[in-house]
Design an enzyme around this catalytic site. Structure first.
Site, mmCIF file in Angstrom:
data_model
loop_
_atom_site.group_PDB
_atom_site.id
_atom_site.type_symbol
_atom_site.label_atom_id
_atom_site.label_comp_id
_atom_site.label_asym_id
_atom_site.label_seq_id
_atom_site.Cartn_x
_atom_site.Cartn_y
_atom_site.Cartn_z
ATOM 1 N N ARG C 526 42.953 -101.052 55.129
ATOM 2 C CA ARG C 526 43.509 -100.452 53.945
ATOM 3 C C ARG C 526 44.731 -100.969 53.354
ATOM 4 O O ARG C 526 45.030 -100.669 52.075
ATOM 5 C CB ARG C 526 43.675 -98.901 54.189
ATOM 6 C CG ARG C 526 44.961 -98.906 55.203
ATOM 7 C CD ARG C 526 45.073 -97.403 55.482
ATOM 8 N NE ARG C 526 45.570 -96.756 54.258
ATOM 9 C CZ ARG C 526 46.866 -96.612 53.470
ATOM 10 N NH1 ARG C 526 47.826 -97.012 54.513
ATOM 11 N NH2 ARG C 526 46.948 -95.957 52.579
ATOM 12 N N GLY C 713 39.333 -104.896 51.421
ATOM 13 C CA GLY C 713 39.812 -104.825 52.818
ATOM 14 C C GLY C 713 38.891 -106.011 53.750
ATOM 15 O O GLY C 713 37.712 -105.997 53.486
ATOM 16 N N GLY C 715 40.126 -106.979 57.421
ATOM 17 C CA GLY C 715 40.535 -107.168 58.752
ATOM 18 C C GLY C 715 39.268 -106.725 59.735
ATOM 19 O O GLY C 715 39.272 -107.234 60.865
ATOM 20 N N GLU C 716 38.594 -105.824 59.220
ATOM 21 C CA GLU C 716 37.535 -105.314 60.409
ATOM 22 C C GLU C 716 36.158 -105.883 60.395
ATOM 23 O O GLU C 716 35.835 -106.077 61.644
ATOM 24 C CB GLU C 716 37.538 -103.682 60.417
ATOM 25 C CG GLU C 716 38.856 -103.185 60.801
ATOM 26 C CD GLU C 716 38.840 -101.573 60.297
ATOM 27 O OE1 GLU C 716 38.788 -100.838 61.550
ATOM 28 O OE2 GLU C 716 39.020 -101.418 59.284
#
Lengths: 289, 161, 763
Positions: C526, C713, C715-716
């Site tokens: 986020r 986003g 990163g995940e």
């Protein structure tokens, strides 16, 4: 870390006196890469640490007559950079080189690896396969013993109170004699051997094996000298039937446990695989020497 | 239990300290000397975050006692740059974004510098195996290797190779 | 304003050096364990050696008498918190459970559970004192694995746990905290129409985030209760809130300062040590430093959930999937709260399906309470679903990429969990994977190629940021998100872009809880989205102020001023012929034109765009040992807009490597007494440098129009596909289908021996 006392003797005699006279548990410190881990985890609780690294000659490699003499506390990185030893016994150097990371190599020693007496020690199979003797200092003076006589069980050695290893005497190879060491680990580095295998062979001019020693690690409480594997090689070239017999002999010699690093079944199978592969490398090197 | 008095050389400077026998070199650096650049990641020699150079070899300072430093020559991350001049490894780490959280970075930089002190021409595979004792969880190692190989090439050029 | 036109950008999209970089490469950056204070005490936690035990009595008297010990705490030193859902933090969280996780009350629920803590004048004394604390336990039967914990006669962890989401309401306590379902369409009808049905069961083991920095904090409580906490965490506001709740103090009396953080990946989105150190500091009147050892990190902190994934897919021979059913059973650890919800929601999100039914179970057992780990819940369910899709592709004789393309989610697809997708880039990632040179490299013997896709929602949420113009015209940006991957560089870049000044003139700072408005933690991919939005808006407000100050200086109307390239210009000849004014020109006169030039923005960012990825993994297998070598890895991901491309690539490469470790070698190993056997990096095997090849991170940009720069986003998503990509590659290489993670060498060798039994030497 629990509290402990520390001494750094500057002679063999002083070291023996301190070790023999220690009132509680005294442990020798060479590279510390096993000792400090065990101290920290509480696995051992010594009262005294005796650092041998200040004893002259305890670190270093020299050639003396028919032997390479390696000081007990010599770190792995010195073994790898010794061209003569590396050429003579690449398997010993490989084995020592595989102990942990580059950082571990900066400290870990043959004596530490041997006396820690882990069945999975990486330098031990090839050292034993080369018929190395160790020189032990103690209250009754110096004595020599075959390297394979030191480990008596996981974490246990045959050394008496006040005794410590001073040097390793590795016989120089004969013509067409060489070794190899392989191990299996799940990653590419940084793991304890699931199985380790050191093979030392002597060939005649035609490539037939005249002498052999096959040593397995991590498949029994101590390293195993597999006589039947040697017998499978002696008198033969490394053809398919010889390899199959070698594989079977290696598997038959295994008395492993199932633990967090491998199962009985898996270790046994891989012992056979590594014996074959290490023998192939040893034969190739021996033929070229 | 009384303390030991140790005289040693750290990053080119003579240093003296008192320590208990069981204090590791890492403990001494961080807690006695205020050199907190070396990190504690595992205390069992498995992660390399505590890497220092001792008498020319990289070692895990968590697996060395503070008393063992007597008379030795120690280099830590704090001694890699020369004043405000970064070592090529440090500069390339920045340019290649070879760090994310930065915790493993000091150990890696010391280890990489030591690699380039032994050879200016490592292959990628050689560099990977040399650095296998330095765990990184953030980067996947890709940019770290690129930084090290690039630093090697800069240093080769500087050496006129 | 919108900055979606990439060609017009001067700073965003470049690769400058991060502002905190030099400190990090010279060893000067201060992490959690690097802080000290005069008079500081060293603390240590005593932990249960039993997986499940009633705590009958704790005798701390011997420890308290040891010279150098100044304080000992147990659960008695903490308020007994009632059942209450947490209002902050990542993932399901209950304050009562969190309190009991930090310090056991009545029961020890896992090997490693904290039962007491000591503060002393040295670490060695604190350690000795822990050994002197006598705890009387009544050892109880324990249960570790998910299905064992669900069995009717399993040992029960919580007598007051009755499965939620089940009708009629159960009267017997259970280890199943809840059951959830998601339904779309009619799967009975769907399966009836299917020409091929595949039904498979997969499993994963819990894995740890394995950040290299253990948890660490330094806490000082003054006699009037005012508290300062330095800790490495993923959110200083979360630290403040949790400590306030667990110790029963006002939030205003806690200042939580974020240290640099050495990795989190979700594992530091909650507290373990800070409340304990706070209680010790309160008791002793001294600052207390509390740091975990690596062993404590493994025994006492939350891993990702493991569990079982049962997948049933129905398809036409053409490849169109007409029905999909999924049952997930996830481990929550000792307290309720596995990410089974997100696991359910992400599992089929890559596909446009009419008939879906998903059931999820949240199950407790005697292991550490799970914490978030990068896309919590999704990697597990995707391992199952993406492996099953691959098995379906093989059954149908259709190329795995083509099968995915045929069923791909796209703009307008309604997800099984509700929202309709818009502005997404899944098809683009498939296209890029297909066209990548790596996809065409021929494979040799024992080599294979595996494909897998992934999805993660990404979140927005509350963020605050302030932008200040210094008197010399340089700029300070203050934001509230611990920087775990280079985010503060991106904040400076976005501010510099808006202001039209060089990146080096903008310095970002991660502020503490007293220095910036409330900001939700660093997680959920986020920060670049939500905090970047706040920074952008604050910079825009500053531009408006600069324009009005210029107007004041020129004595014209603010509407007659425009801002360009870091300067104020008169907007057209009619406004007047004035020389442009730079930030420095305006700032030096700020006192005379109205005061300091500054803006703070607090938002609840909406419109976070989900992320999709398609991965291609090539492996080579050593048949005799079962060793898997990753030869090549191509990770294609829709990143929206890469603000700082190097750090976006870094997120992709890091997530991929974690996924590879999860796939091949990482797992918790327990003995028969429920004790953890591999609580260290030797036998908890994360990938090392020599295990991995270079990782080709391919960034596809389908901008998210809800963000000023188009960011979404990143990163995940990267950790979601790798396990299935590796499993599918292994199946392609040697025909061995691995359904239980990790796919370690002994397991692969065993499967290969079943397919092709080894000949005995005698034959």
């Amino acid at each position: 870390m629990p509290r402990v006392n520390y001494e750094a003797p500057t002679s063999v005699d002083d070291a023996v006196k301190i070790l023999a006279g220690a009132s509680g548990l005294a442990k020798v410190l060479s590279g510390g890469t096993d000792l400090l881990v065990q101290l920290r985890s509480g696995r051992i609780k010594p009262d005294l640490i005796v650092d041998t690294k200040r004893i002259p000659g305890i670190i270093g490699i020299r050639e003396e007559g028919n032997f390479f003499v390696v000081g007990a506390a010599t770190p792995g990185v010195m073994l790898s950079s010794n061209a003569a030893l590396e050429h003579a016994w690449p398997g010993i150097v490989e084995g020592a080189d595989l102990i942990g990371s580059t950082q571990i190599q900066g400290r870990a020693s043959l004596a530490g690896n041997l006396c820690n007496a882990s069945p999975a020690a990486d330098s031990v199979p090839a050292v034993i396969a080369a018929r190395t003797t160790v020189v032990i200092a103690g209250p009754n003076g110096k004595r020599e013993a075959p390297a394979e006589s030191i480990c008596t069980g996981p974490g246990r050695t045959s050394l008496g109170k006040g005794e410590f290893i001073v040097e390793f005497k590795i016989p120089k190879p004969k013509p067409h004699q060489c070794d190899a060491y392989l191990r299996f680990i799940p990653r590419t580095e940084m793991d304890i051997a699931v199985v380790g295998c050191g093979v030392n062979v002597t060939l005649d001019a035609g490539g037939t094996c005249t002498d052999a020693r096959v040593v397995l690690g991590a498949v029994a409480p101590t390293t195993v000298i597999v006589e039947d594997a040697a017998k499978a090689l002696i008198g033969h070239k490394l053809d398919e039937p010889t390899l199959a017999a070698l594989d079977a002999a290696a598997q038959a010699a295994c008395k492993p446990i199932s633990d967090k690093r491998g199962t009985i079944e898996y270790r046994t199978k891989v012992a056979g695989v590594l014996a074959r592969r290490a023998a192939a490398i040893a034969f190739e090197r021996a033929a070229a020497r | 239990m009384s303390k030991h008095h140790v005289t040693t050389t750290i990053n080119g400077e003579p240093v003296e300290y008192l320590c208990e026998a069981q204090q590791t070199m890492l403990d001494v650096l961080r807690d006695e000397l205020g050199l907190t650049g070396s990190k504690e990641g595992c205390s069992s020699g498995d992660c390399g975050a505590c890497t220092i150079i001792c008498d020319g070899n990289i070692v895990c300072s968590c697996l060395m006692l503070g008393v063992e430093a007597e008379g030795r020559d120690i280099t830590t991350i704090e001694g890699i740059a020369e004043g405000d001049k970064l070592h090529p490894v440090q500069q390339k780490f920045l340019e290649h974004a070879a760090l994310q959280c930065g915790f493993c970075t000091p150990g890696l930089i010391v280890a990489a510098k030591a690699l380039l002190d032994t050879t200016l021409n490592p292959t990628e595979e050689e560099a990977r195996y040399w650095l296998a004792g330095n765990l990184c969880r953030c980067t996947g190692y890709d940019k770290i290797l690129r930084a090290v190989m690039d630093a090697a090439s800069v240093m080769r050029a500087e050496a006129g190779q | 304003m919108s900055y979606l036109d990439k060609a017009a950008l001067k700073v965003v999209g470049t690769r400058p050096i991060r502002p905190d970089g030099v400190d990090k490469v010279i060893g000067r950056a201060s992490f959690g364990a690097d802080h000290t204070m005069p008079g500081m005490l060293w603390a240590r936690v005593k932990r249960s050696p039993y997986a499940h035990a009633r705590i009958l009595k704790i005798d701390t008297s011997k420890a308290e008498r040891l010279k150098g010990v100044l304080g000992v705490v147990t659960a008695a030193d903490f308020p007994n918190i009632a059942n209450e859902e947490a209002f902050v933090g990542e993932g399901p969280m209950n304050f009562r459970d969190l309190s009991r996780n930090c310090m056991a009350r009545d029961k020890a629920l896992y090997d490693g559970h904290a039962v007491a803590a000591v503060a002393a004048t040295s670490a060695a004394i604190a350690e000795e004192a822990c050994d002197l604390i006598d705890v009387e336990y009544e050892v109880l039967p324990h249960v570790i694995d998910v299905e064992a914990a669900m069995a009717p006669n399993a040992p029960i962890l919580h007598e007051d746990m009755f499965t939620a989401g089940v009708e009629p309401k159960p009267t017997k306590p259970s280890n199943v905290a809840k059951k959830i379902t998601f339904t779309k369409g009619d799967i009975a009808k769907g399966f009836a129409e299917a020409e091929v049905i595949i039904e498979r069961k997969y499993s994963t083991k819990p894995v740890h985030q394995a950040y290299i920095e253990p948890h660490a904090c330094l806490v000082t409580v003054a006699p009037d209760g005012q508290t300062t906490i330095w800790s490495s965490s993923q959110g200083q506001f979360m630290v403040r809130a949790y400590c306030a709740k667990l110790l029963g103090v006002d939030m205003a009396n806690i200042r939580a300062i974020p240290a640099e953080i050495g990795g989190g990946f979700g594992g530091k989105t909650l507290v373990y040590l800070e409340p304990v150190a706070m209680a010790l500091s309160k008791k002793t009147g001294r600052p207390v430093k509390l740091v975990m050892s690596r062993e404590e990190v493994f025994r006492g902190t939350g891993p990702a959930a493991g569990g079982t994934i049962e997948v049933k897919l129905g398809a036409k021979k053409s490849g169109r999937i007409v029905a999909a059913e999924l049952v997930l059973k996830y481990q929550a650890g000792a307290f309720a709260g596995s990410p089974v919800g997100p696991g359910c929601m992400c599992a089929f999100a890559m596909y446009d399906l009419d008939n879906v039914h998903i059931t999820g179970y949240d199950v407790v057992s005697n292991r550490p309470k799970v914490a978030a780990y990068r896309a919590p819940g999704a990697p597990n369910s995707s391992f199952g679903v993406e492996s099953c899709v691959d098995e379906l592709a093989r059954e149908l004789g259709i190329d795995p990429l083509a099968l995915r393309e045929m069923n791909a989610a796209r703009d307008g697809t309604k997800t099984p969990y509700g929202p309709t997708l818009v502005n997404v880039g899944y098809l683009q990632t498939i296209e890029a994977a297909k066209n990548h040179p790596n996809y065409k490299i021929p494979l040799g013997p024992n080599q294979g190629r595996g494909i897998a896709s992934g999805f993660w929602f990404n979140i927005g949420g509350e963020s605050s940021a302030s932008v200040h113009v210094n008197e010399d015209g340089t700029v300070a940006v203050v934001e509230g998100n611990p920087d775990i991957g280079g985010s503060r560089a991106s904040m400076a870049m976005m501010a510099a872009e808006v202001l039209g000044i060089p990146y080096e003139k903008v310095r970002p700072v991660v502020g503490d809880t007293a220095s910036i408005g409330f900001t939700f933690l660093t997680g959920g991919s986020r920060v670049t989205f939500a905090t970047g939005m706040a920074v952008t808006q604050a910079a825009e407000k500053v531009v408006e102020q600069l324009k009005s100050r210029a107007a004041a200086i020129w004595d014209i109307s603010p509407e007659a001023v425009e801002w360009r390239d870091g300067k104020a210009f008169p907007a057209g000849a009619n406004a007047g012929s004035f020389e442009p004014l730079s930030l420095a020109d305006i700032a030096i006169k700020s006192g005379r034109t109205g005061g300091p030039i500054t803006a703070e923005v607090s938002i609840n960012a909406q419109g976070a765009g989900p992320g999709f990825a398609t991965h291609v993994c090539d492996v080579e297998i050593d048949r005799e040992t079962g060793h898997v070598k990753v030869l090549r890895y191509t990770a294609v991901q829709d990143v929206g807009r890469a603000i700082h491309p190097s750090y976006v690539e870094g997120q992709i490469q890091g997530g991929v490597t974690q996924g590879v470790g999860w796939a091949l070698n990482e797992e918790y190993i327990y003995d028969k007494d429920g004790r953890l056997e591999n609580a260290g990096f030797l036998d908890y095997r994360i990938p090392v440098a020599s295990d991995m090849p270079m990782i080709d991170a391919v960034m596809v940009e389908v901008p998210n129009p809800r963000h000023p720069f188009g960011a979404r986003g990143v990163g995940e998503v990267p950790i979601v596909p790798p396990m299935a990509a590796v499993a599918n590659a292994i199946a392609d290489a040697v025909g061995a289908r691995m359904r239980d993670l990790p796919m370690s060498p002994p397991k692969l060798r065993a499967v290969l021996d079943e397919i092709d039994p080894p000949r005995m030497a005698a034959e």
